[in-house]
Design a protein around this motif. Structure first.
Motif, PDB file in Angstrom:
ATOM      1  N   ARG A   1      36.504  76.996  22.349  1.00 41.79           N
ATOM      2  CA  ARG A   1      35.938  76.085  23.357  1.00 41.79           C
ATOM      3  C   ARG A   1      35.554  74.772  22.691  1.00 41.79           C
ATOM      4  N   PRO A   2      36.529  74.000  22.225  1.00 37.93           N
ATOM      5  CA  PRO A   2      36.195  72.785  21.466  1.00 37.93           C
ATOM      6  C   PRO A   2      35.547  71.703  22.316  1.00 37.93           C
ATOM      7  N   PHE A   3      35.795  71.730  23.644  1.00 38.43           N
ATOM      8  CA  PHE A   3      35.280  70.654  24.496  1.00 38.43           C
ATOM      9  C   PHE A   3      34.002  71.050  25.239  1.00 38.43           C
ATOM     10  N   GLU A   4      33.462  72.221  24.957  1.00 42.26           N
ATOM     11  CA  GLU A   4      32.244  72.662  25.634  1.00 42.26           C
ATOM     12  C   GLU A   4      31.034  72.235  24.815  1.00 42.26           C
ATOM     13  N   ARG A   5      30.114  71.605  25.490  1.00 37.80           N
ATOM     14  CA  ARG A   5      28.913  71.131  24.798  1.00 37.80           C
ATOM     15  C   ARG A   5      28.134  72.310  24.220  1.00 37.80           C
ATOM     16  N   GLY A   6      27.695  72.155  22.974  1.00 39.54           N
ATOM     17  CA  GLY A   6      26.943  73.203  22.305  1.00 39.54           C
ATOM     18  C   GLY A   6      27.802  74.121  21.472  1.00 39.54           C
ATOM     19  N   HIS A   7      29.153  73.897  21.457  1.00 41.63           N
ATOM     20  CA  HIS A   7      30.051  74.742  20.672  1.00 41.63           C
ATOM     21  C   HIS A   7      30.880  73.842  19.752  1.00 41.63           C
ATOM     22  N   THR A   8      30.514  73.810  18.461  1.00 43.47           N
ATOM     23  CA  THR A   8      31.254  73.001  17.497  1.00 43.47           C
ATOM     24  C   THR A   8      32.118  73.848  16.596  1.00 43.47           C
ATOM     25  N   GLY A   9      31.869  75.153  16.567  1.00 40.76           N
ATOM     26  CA  GLY A   9      32.684  76.024  15.741  1.00 40.76           C
ATOM     27  C   GLY A   9      32.146  76.234  14.354  1.00 40.76           C
ATOM     28  N   ASP A  10      31.274  75.363  13.862  1.00 39.42           N
ATOM     29  CA  ASP A  10      30.752  75.522  12.501  1.00 39.42           C
ATOM     30  C   ASP A  10      29.238  75.491  12.449  1.00 39.42           C
ATOM     31  N   GLY A  11      28.602  75.481  13.616  1.00 41.44           N
ATOM     32  CA  GLY A  11      27.144  75.528  13.657  1.00 41.44           C
ATOM     33  C   GLY A  11      26.485  74.192  13.407  1.00 41.44           C
ATOM     34  N   GLU A  12      27.259  73.100  13.274  1.00 39.10           N
ATOM     35  CA  GLU A  12      26.674  71.786  13.023  1.00 39.10           C
ATOM     36  C   GLU A  12      26.738  70.955  14.299  1.00 39.10           C
ATOM     37  N   GLY A  13      25.705  70.151  14.507  1.00 41.37           N
ATOM     38  CA  GLY A  13      25.676  69.267  15.657  1.00 41.37           C
ATOM     39  C   GLY A  13      25.513  70.014  16.951  1.00 41.37           C
ATOM     40  N   GLU A  14      25.709  69.273  18.049  1.00 40.42           N
ATOM     41  CA  GLU A  14      25.526  69.844  19.379  1.00 40.42           C
ATOM     42  C   GLU A  14      26.824  69.892  20.165  1.00 40.42           C
ATOM     43  N   GLY A  15      27.951  69.566  19.531  1.00 42.34           N
ATOM     44  CA  GLY A  15      29.228  69.643  20.240  1.00 42.34           C
ATOM     45  C   GLY A  15      29.354  68.658  21.374  1.00 42.34           C
ATOM     46  N   ILE A  16      28.771  67.460  21.236  1.00 36.67           N
ATOM     47  CA  ILE A  16      28.776  66.471  22.312  1.00 36.67           C
ATOM     48  C   ILE A  16      29.980  65.549  22.211  1.00 36.67           C
ATOM     49  N   GLY A  17      30.418  65.245  20.976  1.00 39.85           N
ATOM     50  CA  GLY A  17      31.450  64.231  20.775  1.00 39.85           C
ATOM     51  C   GLY A  17      32.733  64.508  21.526  1.00 39.85           C
ATOM     52  N   LEU A  18      33.338  65.695  21.322  1.00 40.74           N
ATOM     53  CA  LEU A  18      34.600  66.002  21.983  1.00 40.74           C
ATOM     54  C   LEU A  18      34.435  66.101  23.498  1.00 40.74           C
ATOM     55  N   ALA A  19      33.285  66.616  23.952  1.00 44.86           N
ATOM     56  CA  ALA A  19      33.039  66.666  25.397  1.00 44.86           C
ATOM     57  C   ALA A  19      32.970  65.262  25.980  1.00 44.86           C
ATOM     58  N   LEU A  20      32.308  64.341  25.267  1.00 42.96           N
ATOM     59  CA  LEU A  20      32.242  62.947  25.721  1.00 42.96           C
ATOM     60  C   LEU A  20      33.628  62.318  25.735  1.00 42.96           C
ATOM     61  N   ALA A  21      34.423  62.589  24.696  1.00 47.48           N
ATOM     62  CA  ALA A  21      35.779  62.037  24.659  1.00 47.48           C
ATOM     63  C   ALA A  21      36.617  62.543  25.820  1.00 47.48           C
ATOM     64  N   ARG A  22      36.481  63.828  26.130  1.00 50.32           N
ATOM     65  CA  ARG A  22      37.230  64.374  27.255  1.00 50.32           C
ATOM     66  C   ARG A  22      36.820  63.706  28.567  1.00 50.32           C
ATOM     67  N   ASP A  23      35.504  63.525  28.770  1.00 50.41           N
ATOM     68  CA  ASP A  23      35.041  62.877  30.001  1.00 50.41           C
ATOM     69  C   ASP A  23      35.525  61.436  30.094  1.00 50.41           C
ATOM     70  N   LEU A  24      35.548  60.731  28.965  1.00 46.82           N
ATOM     71  CA  LEU A  24      36.051  59.358  28.968  1.00 46.82           C
ATOM     72  C   LEU A  24      37.526  59.324  29.339  1.00 46.82           C
ATOM     73  N   ALA A  25      38.307  60.274  28.807  1.00 45.36           N
ATOM     74  CA  ALA A  25      39.733  60.319  29.135  1.00 45.36           C
ATOM     75  C   ALA A  25      39.944  60.581  30.624  1.00 45.36           C
ATOM     76  N   VAL A  26      39.173  61.516  31.179  1.00 48.03           N
ATOM     77  CA  VAL A  26      39.299  61.824  32.612  1.00 48.03           C
ATOM     78  C   VAL A  26      38.916  60.616  33.458  1.00 48.03           C
TER      79      VAL A  26
END
Length: 440
Positions: A379-404
């Motif tokens: 779930r790379p684009f879901e907020r709160g899931h970064t895969g490595d426990g770092e950060g809040e997983g906001i960046g890719l979710a924001l990028a996806r929303d910008l693309a949409v």
């Protein structure tokens, strides 16, 4: 719903009518035939009591009047008609009555009742009463017609009552549906009105309470976004002006690169704030389109900014325009922000050389950002899931929303090596008119 309620009510009424009317119709038929036989029996008994034993010697017999439309006759033991009306020769019913018993029968088209006449414990004759079956049948049909009319009236009343009840039940639900469509269209002030049905009122109250909570939540989020953007834009603008003034007054060449880099970072940060504020606006509100920019210049600026950061980490960044046409233009600030998020993700979480490639898809451009690492999260684009426990997983979710928001799409197209692909509609002229919508 209205038709369903009417169908259910009509079915229930029809079942009730069938269960009641059919047995009632059979009971009426049986009752009318039995009533006619009783009438014939009474007429025969009345005639039998008037028969004198001397009728065999020629004494006249005065029989009462026959039933309406029927016959009443006296037969001797030789089955001959001696008085009244009827067949000249007695039938099977008369023969059976000579056995000293009352006989009810259906002879041809007539209902018949035969009563024996006794004297000194001997049967000296038979009184036969008859009437046409058609008369009874007509009475039965007339009563059945009245019963059918009553059933039709009952079904009509049932349909009218069902339609009225269906309107009463459906009206509040239709009103709730209209309000829900209004909310979907962006009118958060719409509220469902109360009705006279407790269960539907409960649903409407729950709907209104939920809508109120969502409205308050959205208001708080919009207020926070607007406040944060306003409070960030003001000091950023001041910092930008200060850096520009410093560049204008700086006479030492050794400070100019640092000031220019700080000014460029400040401008990019200002653009990021503007994009986040643009993205936070409700879908129903108008959005100012981002200025278009040639793809080649966008990639050049991106490579210039990120090349040093990757070089500092001992890694390479390769940017190629590939097959992108020279006149292709894309929304500059949003696409730059998306690419920045993907490159930062590749720098922090990826490995090896990072490649930024542009592919021409006709009415859209595909920006591929690939590194030599791998990605494990599903779930790379879901907020709160970064895969490595770092950060809040906001960046890719924001990028996806910008693309949409641009009418495009961001997707993970490869896991090993990690590859993200952004589809962006192209613009072919300076007015920024879009020619496609990112591959569907």
């Amino acid at each position: 719903m209205r038709q369903r309620v009417v169908r259910v009510a009509l079915t229930a009424a029809l079942v009730a009518v069938v269960l009641l009317a059919v047995p009632l119709a059979l009971a009426i038929r049986s009752s009318l035939y039995a009533d006619q036989r009783d009438t014939l029996e009474r007429a025969a008994l009345s005639g039998a009591v008037r028969v004198s034993p001397d009728y065999t010697t020629g004494d006249p017999v005065e029989l009462p009047a026959p039933p309406s439309g029927g016959h009443l006759g006296l037969y001797d033991t030789q089955l001959r008609l001696r008085a009244g009306s009827g067949p000249r020769t007695g039938d099977a019913a008369v023969r059976q009555a000579l056995g000293a018993r009352v006989v009810r029968s259906h002879s041809g088209d007539d209902l018949t009742v035969t009563v024996p006449v006794s004297h000194a414990e001997q049967v000296i004759g038979v009184v036969r009463a008859s009437s046409p079956t058609a008369a009874v049948r007509n009475r039965v049909l007339a009563v059945w017609a009245v019963l059918a009319g009553a059933c039709a009236l009952a079904l009509t009343v049932a349909v009218l009552v069902a339609r009225r009840q269906a309107r009463v039940l459906a009206a509040p639900l239709e009103d709730l549906s209209r309000h829900s469509r209004a909310v979907t269209a962006g009118d958060l002030s719409a509220r469902a009105a109360p009705s006279s049905i407790a269960e539907i009122d409960q649903v409407a109250r729950t709907h209104n309470e939920m809508l109120h909570s969502l409205t308050e939540l959205l208001r708080h989020e919009r207020d926070f976004t607007a406040n944060a953007s306003h409070q960030l834009r003001t000091p950023l603008t001041g910092l930008q002006l200060t850096l520009e003034a410093g560049l204008a007054q700086d006479d030492e060449a050794r400070l100019r690169p640092a000031l220019e880099e700080a000014l460029a970072t400040t401008r990019r940060l200002h653009g990021t704030v503007e994009e986040v504020l643009r993205l936070s606006r409700s879908p129903g509100l108008p959005r100012t389109p981002a200025p278009s920019e040639p793809v080649a210049r966008l990639l050049g600026e991106t490579e210039e900014h990120w090349h040093g950061l990757f070089a500092h980490d001992g890694r390479r960044l390769l940017c190629t325009t590939g097959e992108a046409p020279d006149d292709a233009r894309v929304p500059g600030a949003p696409v730059a922000e998306i690419l920045g998020i993907l490159l930062d993700n590749a720098r922090v979480h990826g490995r090896g050389t990072v490649r930024l490639t542009v592919r021409d898809l006709g009415d859209a451009l595909a920006f591929d950002v690939a590194d030599e690492g791998g990605i494990e999260t599903t779930r790379p684009f879901e907020r709160g899931h970064t895969g490595d426990g770092e950060g809040e997983g906001i960046g890719l979710a924001l990028a996806r929303d910008l693309a949409v928001s641009l009418g495009g799409r961001l997707s993970l197209t490869g896991r090993r090596p990690t590859t993200f692909t952004v589809l962006v509609p192209v613009r072919q002229d300076e007015t920024g008119g879009e020619t496609g919508d990112a591959g569907g």
